[in-house]
Design an enzyme around this catalytic site. Sequence first.
Site, mmCIF file in Angstrom:
data_model
loop_
_atom_site.group_PDB
_atom_site.id
_atom_site.type_symbol
_atom_site.label_atom_id
_atom_site.label_comp_id
_atom_site.label_asym_id
_atom_site.label_seq_id
_atom_site.Cartn_x
_atom_site.Cartn_y
_atom_site.Cartn_z
ATOM 1 N N GLN A 16 5.343 -10.225 -5.057
ATOM 2 C CA GLN A 16 4.175 -9.765 -5.808
ATOM 3 C C GLN A 16 4.533 -9.019 -7.083
ATOM 4 O O GLN A 16 3.686 -8.919 -7.991
ATOM 5 C CB GLN A 16 3.315 -8.872 -4.918
ATOM 6 C CG GLN A 16 2.677 -9.626 -3.767
ATOM 7 C CD GLN A 16 1.806 -8.738 -2.923
ATOM 8 O OE1 GLN A 16 2.269 -8.127 -1.953
ATOM 9 N NE2 GLN A 16 0.547 -8.640 -3.252
ATOM 10 N N ASN B 59 6.112 -7.709 7.709
ATOM 11 C CA ASN B 59 4.825 -7.258 7.219
ATOM 12 C C ASN B 59 3.754 -8.208 7.752
ATOM 13 O O ASN B 59 3.728 -9.381 7.382
ATOM 14 C CB ASN B 59 4.782 -7.273 5.690
ATOM 15 C CG ASN B 59 3.409 -6.836 5.188
ATOM 16 O OD1 ASN B 59 3.063 -5.675 5.282
ATOM 17 N ND2 ASN B 59 2.623 -7.779 4.697
ATOM 18 N N GLU B 60 2.881 -7.712 8.627
ATOM 19 C CA GLU B 60 1.679 -8.415 9.030
ATOM 20 C C GLU B 60 1.930 -9.817 9.610
ATOM 21 O O GLU B 60 1.572 -10.844 9.009
ATOM 22 C CB GLU B 60 0.704 -8.515 7.861
ATOM 23 C CG GLU B 60 0.327 -7.173 7.315
ATOM 24 C CD GLU B 60 -0.775 -7.229 6.278
ATOM 25 O OE1 GLU B 60 -1.119 -8.299 5.797
ATOM 26 O OE2 GLU B 60 -1.299 -6.149 5.939
ATOM 27 N N TYR C 122 -7.311 -1.618 5.840
ATOM 28 C CA TYR C 122 -8.158 -1.780 4.654
ATOM 29 C C TYR C 122 -9.639 -1.682 4.961
ATOM 30 O O TYR C 122 -10.410 -1.154 4.187
ATOM 31 C CB TYR C 122 -7.860 -3.118 3.968
ATOM 32 C CG TYR C 122 -6.529 -3.122 3.266
ATOM 33 C CD1 TYR C 122 -5.358 -3.425 3.963
ATOM 34 C CD2 TYR C 122 -6.420 -2.785 1.930
ATOM 35 C CE1 TYR C 122 -4.122 -3.408 3.332
ATOM 36 C CE2 TYR C 122 -5.188 -2.762 1.279
ATOM 37 C CZ TYR C 122 -4.048 -3.066 2.004
ATOM 38 O OH TYR C 122 -2.819 -3.047 1.373
ATOM 39 N N GLU D 299 0.234 0.613 4.518
ATOM 40 C CA GLU D 299 -0.604 0.154 3.394
ATOM 41 C C GLU D 299 -2.037 0.622 3.579
ATOM 42 O O GLU D 299 -2.595 0.465 4.666
ATOM 43 C CB GLU D 299 -0.646 -1.380 3.286
ATOM 44 C CG GLU D 299 0.538 -2.013 2.666
ATOM 45 C CD GLU D 299 0.412 -3.527 2.621
ATOM 46 O OE1 GLU D 299 -0.707 -4.057 2.460
ATOM 47 O OE2 GLU D 299 1.450 -4.198 2.818
ATOM 48 N N TRP E 191 -1.283 1.234 -1.118
ATOM 49 C CA TRP E 191 -1.104 -0.106 -1.669
ATOM 50 C C TRP E 191 -1.963 -0.190 -2.928
ATOM 51 O O TRP E 191 -3.198 -0.142 -2.820
ATOM 52 C CB TRP E 191 -1.525 -1.221 -0.693
ATOM 53 C CG TRP E 191 -1.221 -2.537 -1.325
ATOM 54 C CD1 TRP E 191 -2.046 -3.294 -2.109
ATOM 55 C CD2 TRP E 191 0.040 -3.211 -1.301
ATOM 56 N NE1 TRP E 191 -1.372 -4.394 -2.565
ATOM 57 C CE2 TRP E 191 -0.096 -4.370 -2.092
ATOM 58 C CE3 TRP E 191 1.270 -2.964 -0.696
ATOM 59 C CZ2 TRP E 191 0.959 -5.262 -2.300
ATOM 60 C CZ3 TRP E 191 2.312 -3.844 -0.900
ATOM 61 C CH2 TRP E 191 2.141 -4.981 -1.689
ATOM 62 N N GLU F 165 -1.772 -10.833 -6.383
ATOM 63 C CA GLU F 165 -2.532 -10.656 -5.151
ATOM 64 C C GLU F 165 -2.714 -11.998 -4.436
ATOM 65 O O GLU F 165 -3.819 -12.461 -4.181
ATOM 66 C CB GLU F 165 -3.876 -9.997 -5.453
ATOM 67 C CG GLU F 165 -4.775 -9.768 -4.242
ATOM 68 C CD GLU F 165 -4.057 -9.142 -3.050
ATOM 69 O OE1 GLU F 165 -3.252 -8.225 -3.268
ATOM 70 O OE2 GLU F 165 -4.291 -9.603 -1.917
ATOM 71 N N TRP F 166 -1.580 -12.644 -4.132
ATOM 72 C CA TRP F 166 -1.560 -13.875 -3.356
ATOM 73 C C TRP F 166 -2.532 -14.931 -3.875
ATOM 74 O O TRP F 166 -2.495 -15.244 -5.086
ATOM 75 C CB TRP F 166 -1.740 -13.548 -1.871
ATOM 76 C CG TRP F 166 -0.766 -12.507 -1.416
ATOM 77 C CD1 TRP F 166 -1.031 -11.221 -1.033
ATOM 78 C CD2 TRP F 166 0.673 -12.636 -1.347
ATOM 79 N NE1 TRP F 166 0.139 -10.543 -0.723
ATOM 80 C CE2 TRP F 166 1.191 -11.390 -0.904
ATOM 81 C CE3 TRP F 166 1.591 -13.659 -1.608
ATOM 82 C CZ2 TRP F 166 2.558 -11.166 -0.722
ATOM 83 C CZ3 TRP F 166 2.940 -13.445 -1.447
ATOM 84 C CH2 TRP F 166 3.425 -12.202 -0.994
HETATM 85 O O1 IDE Z 1 -4.681 -7.572 -0.192
HETATM 86 C C1 IDE Z 1 -3.986 -6.422 -0.499
HETATM 87 C C2 IDE Z 1 -2.679 -6.353 0.285
HETATM 88 C C3 IDE Z 1 -1.646 -7.399 -0.133
HETATM 89 O O2 IDE Z 1 -1.423 -7.350 -1.520
HETATM 90 C C4 IDE Z 1 -0.357 -7.124 0.648
HETATM 91 O O3 IDE Z 1 0.716 -7.942 0.233
HETATM 92 C C5 IDE Z 1 -0.575 -7.368 2.128
HETATM 93 O O4 IDE Z 1 0.398 -6.716 2.916
HETATM 94 C C6 IDE Z 1 -1.967 -6.970 2.535
HETATM 95 N N1 IDE Z 1 -2.466 -7.054 3.760
HETATM 96 C C7 IDE Z 1 -3.761 -6.715 3.667
HETATM 97 C C8 IDE Z 1 -4.695 -6.720 4.823
HETATM 98 N N2 IDE Z 1 -4.640 -7.961 5.454
HETATM 99 C C9 IDE Z 1 -5.154 -9.135 4.904
HETATM 100 C C10 IDE Z 1 -6.290 -9.652 5.410
HETATM 101 C C11 IDE Z 1 -6.780 -10.841 4.898
HETATM 102 C C12 IDE Z 1 -6.127 -11.497 3.889
HETATM 103 C C13 IDE Z 1 -4.960 -10.952 3.383
HETATM 104 C C14 IDE Z 1 -4.479 -9.768 3.895
HETATM 105 C C15 IDE Z 1 -4.073 -6.400 2.402
HETATM 106 N N3 IDE Z 1 -2.928 -6.539 1.715
#
Ligand code: IDE
Length: 449
Positions: free
Chosen positions: A21, A166-167, A299, A355, A402, A409-410
């Site tokens: 990112q 991570n996740e 979040y 985060e 975060w 942002e993906w």
């Molecule tokens: O979307 C904000 C961040 C992202 O930039 C980070 O790389 C990642 O670790 C991250 N995880 C979430 C929460 N999970 C999530 C849920 C749905 C879609 C994408 C992320 C938010 N975020």
Amino acid sequence: MIELVKFPKDFTWGVATSSYQIEGAVNEDGRTPSIWDTFSKTEGKTYQGHTGDVACDHYHRYKEDVQIMKEIGVKAYRFSIAWPRIFPEEGKYNPKGMDFYKRLVDELLKREIIPVATIYHWDLPQWAYEKNGGWLNRESVKWYVEYASKLFEELGDVIPLWITHNEPWCSSILSYGIGEHAPGHKDWREALIAAHHILLSHGEAVKVFRDMNLKGAQIGITLNLTPAYPASEKEEDKLAVQYADGFANRWFLDPIFKGNYPEDMMELYSKIIGEFDFIREGDLETISVPIDFLGVNYYTRSIVKYNEDSMLKAENVPGPGKKTEMGWEISPESLYDLLKRLDREYTKLPMYITENGVAFKDEVTEDGRVHDYERIEYIKEHLKAIARFIEEGGNLKGYFVWSLLDNFEWAHGYSKRFGIVYVDYETQKRILKDSAFWYKGVIEKGVIE
Ligand SMILES: OC[C@@H]1[C@@H](O)[C@H](O)[C@@H](O)c2nc(CNc3ccccc3)cn21
């Protein structure tokens, strides 16, 4: 009367980023493509075809970015390591790739900022994906352990906190099931196979970490956890919550902390994917090896109602709260509920919010500043929820915003800004937003007003 909310003196105040990112330099010093290089270059996968080719050019600007962290006064910096820099090809270690992270850690330590490394934040080497689908291939566990072991060897004496993944929910369900993230598959059986191999790789890496006996270093995993609430008091909506909670949270919490997948979800999923023949004897023992801490990415919450036609018997309904640029409801009280539940049902281990943050429409005003008061409000309210949990004896050791920088942002590309530091992508100029100055004050005083 202004209410003062105090934090422990040794509370770890941090900021977080991830390699794909922010780094850019995707062809530099031996790095080869990741699945996100491939995915982002595939038509229609990301906003306006945005890629991480340049991102925040952090690979070249890391000294400036560490200096910014120092100015803000952060105590710790959570970053991720790009696997394709370390092993650009299977079995071929790339010292030049490792050298970047050694330079970065040196800069952090010079400024007494604690390095916190995430081993995997979604940038799987393309070569791994091309060997029967990456995480779908049980050999991915071996590849990951070789990668993690090299990191422990080379950086284990200077990085005290390690996060294996991570996740896993995102790198499996979102990536192989829903298809929104790389590699963009839409197959539930694949999603659960990937989840299993990712969790297995976590457990195997923890075993190696323990064998290396790295003094003063600790290891954990980061889960994105979304508390689910019923849309009404109807029994069917409470059933919907059970499945939504299993889908988002328990499928990962249970194997890690209880050594088994949740029965209700196994039963539900078996109707869709058939046999769980990818789970072998001993796997769950490996996945549930003891860890030192849990990272929690929080979040928002979900509100669900029963839907007979949905695989999960649940469908999301919009919450009453204010929404962010991502469309996520702002619900700090749900973070408190989540932490209490984790403490009650899963673990008394130290936890870190690895985060928490928010995207709003940020703009640079005529005074050259970014007055992101909504982001300040979001962070303040979530810190209050954390302080309440700590006050009640909760074992929460730190908080990572975060993100440090606006970044890729993906699937949304650069259209969503989460940073406390604004990035002008045309010039790569960094501008500390008001939230950065506010966070500096919180860190200095250890209180929020
Ligand atoms: O979307 C904000 C961040 C992202 O930039 C980070 O790389 C990642 O670790 C991250 N995880 C979430 C929460 N999970 C999530 C849920 C749905 C879609 C994408 C992320 C938010 N975020």
